[in-house]
Scaffold this motif. Structure first.
Motif, PDB file in Angstrom:
ATOM      1  N   ALA A   1     -10.503  14.934   5.708  1.00  0.00           N
ATOM      2  CA  ALA A   1      -9.915  13.838   6.469  1.00  0.00           C
ATOM      3  C   ALA A   1      -9.347  12.795   5.515  1.00  0.00           C
ATOM      4  N   GLY A   2      -8.531  11.929   6.047  1.00  0.00           N
ATOM      5  CA  GLY A   2      -7.887  10.900   5.251  1.00  0.00           C
ATOM      6  C   GLY A   2      -8.875   9.905   4.661  1.00  0.00           C
ATOM      7  N   PHE A   3      -8.443   9.251   3.615  1.00  0.00           N
ATOM      8  CA  PHE A   3      -9.260   8.228   2.963  1.00  0.00           C
ATOM      9  C   PHE A   3      -8.334   7.249   2.248  1.00  0.00           C
ATOM     10  N   THR A   4      -8.913   6.169   1.774  1.00  0.00           N
ATOM     11  CA  THR A   4      -8.172   5.147   1.050  1.00  0.00           C
ATOM     12  C   THR A   4      -8.857   4.906  -0.291  1.00  0.00           C
ATOM     13  N   PHE A   5      -8.048   4.696  -1.334  1.00  0.00           N
ATOM     14  CA  PHE A   5      -8.629   4.366  -2.627  1.00  0.00           C
ATOM     15  C   PHE A   5      -7.821   3.276  -3.297  1.00  0.00           C
ATOM     16  N   THR A   6      -8.465   2.619  -4.249  1.00  0.00           N
ATOM     17  CA  THR A   6      -7.832   1.570  -5.031  1.00  0.00           C
ATOM     18  C   THR A   6      -7.860   1.959  -6.494  1.00  0.00           C
ATOM     19  N   LEU A   7      -6.697   1.937  -7.145  1.00  0.00           N
ATOM     20  CA  LEU A   7      -6.579   2.249  -8.556  1.00  0.00           C
ATOM     21  C   LEU A   7      -6.558   0.939  -9.330  1.00  0.00           C
TER      22      LEU A   7
ATOM     23  N   VAL B   1      -3.358  10.704   3.722  1.00  0.00           N
ATOM     24  CA  VAL B   1      -3.359  11.229   5.092  1.00  0.00           C
ATOM     25  C   VAL B   1      -3.274  12.747   5.019  1.00  0.00           C
ATOM     26  N   PHE B   2      -4.051  13.436   5.859  1.00  0.00           N
ATOM     27  CA  PHE B   2      -4.048  14.892   5.905  1.00  0.00           C
ATOM     28  C   PHE B   2      -3.356  15.358   7.185  1.00  0.00           C
ATOM     29  N   ASP B   3      -2.289  16.174   7.051  1.00  0.00           N
ATOM     30  CA  ASP B   3      -1.646  16.780   8.225  1.00  0.00           C
ATOM     31  C   ASP B   3      -2.513  17.894   8.802  1.00  0.00           C
ATOM     32  N   ASP B   4      -3.205  18.621   7.926  1.00  0.00           N
ATOM     33  CA  ASP B   4      -4.133  19.690   8.311  1.00  0.00           C
ATOM     34  C   ASP B   4      -5.436  19.475   7.563  1.00  0.00           C
ATOM     35  N   PRO B   5      -6.543  19.989   8.089  1.00  0.00           N
ATOM     36  CA  PRO B   5      -7.844  19.741   7.442  1.00  0.00           C
ATOM     37  C   PRO B   5      -8.057  20.580   6.182  1.00  0.00           C
TER      38      PRO B   5
ATOM     39  N   MET C   1       0.850  -1.177   0.000  1.00  0.00           N
ATOM     40  CA  MET C   1       0.000   0.000   0.000  1.00  0.00           C
ATOM     41  C   MET C   1       0.893   1.236   0.000  1.00  0.00           C
ATOM     42  N   LEU C   2       0.572   2.184  -0.882  1.00  0.00           N
ATOM     43  CA  LEU C   2       1.281   3.457  -0.953  1.00  0.00           C
ATOM     44  C   LEU C   2       0.636   4.442   0.003  1.00  0.00           C
ATOM     45  N   SER C   3       1.401   5.436   0.408  1.00  0.00           N
ATOM     46  CA  SER C   3       0.870   6.464   1.304  1.00  0.00           C
ATOM     47  C   SER C   3       1.144   7.843   0.725  1.00  0.00           C
ATOM     48  N   TRP C   4       0.100   8.655   0.611  1.00  0.00           N
ATOM     49  CA  TRP C   4       0.206  10.042   0.174  1.00  0.00           C
ATOM     50  C   TRP C   4      -0.083  10.926   1.377  1.00  0.00           C
ATOM     51  N   VAL C   5       0.543  12.111   1.410  1.00  0.00           N
ATOM     52  CA  VAL C   5       0.322  13.041   2.518  1.00  0.00           C
ATOM     53  C   VAL C   5      -0.006  14.423   1.964  1.00  0.00           C
ATOM     54  N   VAL C   6      -1.092  15.022   2.474  1.00  0.00           N
ATOM     55  CA  VAL C   6      -1.459  16.401   2.142  1.00  0.00           C
ATOM     56  C   VAL C   6      -0.895  17.277   3.261  1.00  0.00           C
ATOM     57  N   ARG C   7       0.013  18.198   2.884  1.00  0.00           N
ATOM     58  CA  ARG C   7       0.701  19.045   3.867  1.00  0.00           C
ATOM     59  C   ARG C   7       0.453  20.523   3.593  1.00  0.00           C
ATOM     60  N   ARG C   8       0.413  21.285   4.666  1.00  0.00           N
ATOM     61  CA  ARG C   8       0.281  22.741   4.564  1.00  0.00           C
ATOM     62  C   ARG C   8       1.641  23.332   4.217  1.00  0.00           C
TER      63      ARG C   8
ATOM     64  N   ARG D   1       0.288  21.174  -0.370  1.00  0.00           N
ATOM     65  CA  ARG D   1       0.893  20.365  -1.423  1.00  0.00           C
ATOM     66  C   ARG D   1       0.586  18.896  -1.146  1.00  0.00           C
ATOM     67  N   LEU D   2       0.707  18.110  -2.190  1.00  0.00           N
ATOM     68  CA  LEU D   2       0.502  16.661  -2.084  1.00  0.00           C
ATOM     69  C   LEU D   2       1.850  15.981  -2.233  1.00  0.00           C
ATOM     70  N   ASP D   3       2.271  15.260  -1.206  1.00  0.00           N
ATOM     71  CA  ASP D   3       3.510  14.490  -1.259  1.00  0.00           C
ATOM     72  C   ASP D   3       3.174  13.050  -1.602  1.00  0.00           C
ATOM     73  N   THR D   4       3.718  12.581  -2.737  1.00  0.00           N
ATOM     74  CA  THR D   4       3.493  11.209  -3.170  1.00  0.00           C
ATOM     75  C   THR D   4       4.837  10.519  -3.327  1.00  0.00           C
ATOM     76  N   PRO D   5       4.910   9.237  -3.015  1.00  0.00           N
ATOM     77  CA  PRO D   5       6.176   8.521  -3.219  1.00  0.00           C
ATOM     78  C   PRO D   5       6.434   8.349  -4.716  1.00  0.00           C
ATOM     79  N   SER D   6       7.671   8.210  -5.061  1.00  0.00           N
ATOM     80  CA  SER D   6       8.018   8.042  -6.474  1.00  0.00           C
ATOM     81  C   SER D   6       8.002   6.560  -6.845  1.00  0.00           C
ATOM     82  N   ALA D   7       6.866   5.928  -6.630  1.00  0.00           N
ATOM     83  CA  ALA D   7       6.712   4.506  -6.967  1.00  0.00           C
ATOM     84  C   ALA D   7       6.091   4.390  -8.353  1.00  0.00           C
TER      85      ALA D   7
END
Length: 179
Positions: A169-175, A129-133, A1-8, A110-116
């Motif tokens: 808030a955070g959520f999960t999706f499947t591509l 995952v959201f660091d801030d709402p 599972m990959l993890s993305w983070v929304v950061r202020r 900004r949206l931080d995504t892994p380079s996978a």
């Protein structure tokens, strides 16, 4: 599972009408509190500045509270203008409702995504995952993160929240694999 983070990336602008120029945009800038003592009672305000005319206004944080009822660390935070305390006040929905403003997050995150590589095993599961709402529509966030059109996202993504409703808030999706 990959993890993305929304950061202020910065504090959001406030959608708040200026009493001088009637502009709708204000900023907390560096974030400064004003603490005023009246006997044994304290008033605490967060100072904001109009983006258009530079007028300073006050947003009520605490009103007529006994000095002894405040946590000493919190009081030191107000006096020291701690950036984390400013940020937590601004994103607090009760504080926004009480002071009648909304947050404008445009360009403040900004949206931080892994380079996978996504050519690996299908389907690909991603946790956001959201660091801030930050209010954002999942379909737009996913389209931005994957470089896909929004129609392609609607076609290929299965999500645990509505793709077309704004979430904070955070959520999960499947591509799913493309055709």
């Amino acid at each position: 599972m990959l993890s993305w983070v929304v950061r202020r990336t910065r504090l959001p602008l406030l959608s708040l009408r200026c009493v001088d120029c009637r502009s709708e945009s204000a900023t907390a800038g560096e974030g400064r509190f004003r603490v005023n003592a009246n006997g044994k009672l304290l008033d605490v305000w967060l100072l904001v500045r109009c983006v258009s005319c530079d007028r300073t206004s006050k947003l009520t944080v605490r009103e007529r509270v006994p000095v002894g009822s405040l946590d000493p660390a919190e009081l030191d935070g107000y006096r020291g203008n701690e950036p984390e305390l400013v940020a937590s006040m601004l994103v607090d929905p009760l504080f926004a409702r009480r002071n009648r403003f909304r947050l404008d997050w445009t360009g403040a995150w900004r949206l931080d995504t892994p380079s996978a590589r996504l050519e690996q095993a299908w389907p690909v599961r991603v946790e956001v995952v959201f660091d801030d709402p930050v209010p954002v529509r999942p379909e737009r966030l996913i389209a931005r993160g994957l470089g896909l059109s929004r129609n392609e996202v609607l076609r290929r993504v299965k999500c645990d929240v509505s793709l077309r409703r704004t979430t904070r808030a955070g959520f999960t999706f499947t591509l799913m694999a493309g055709d």
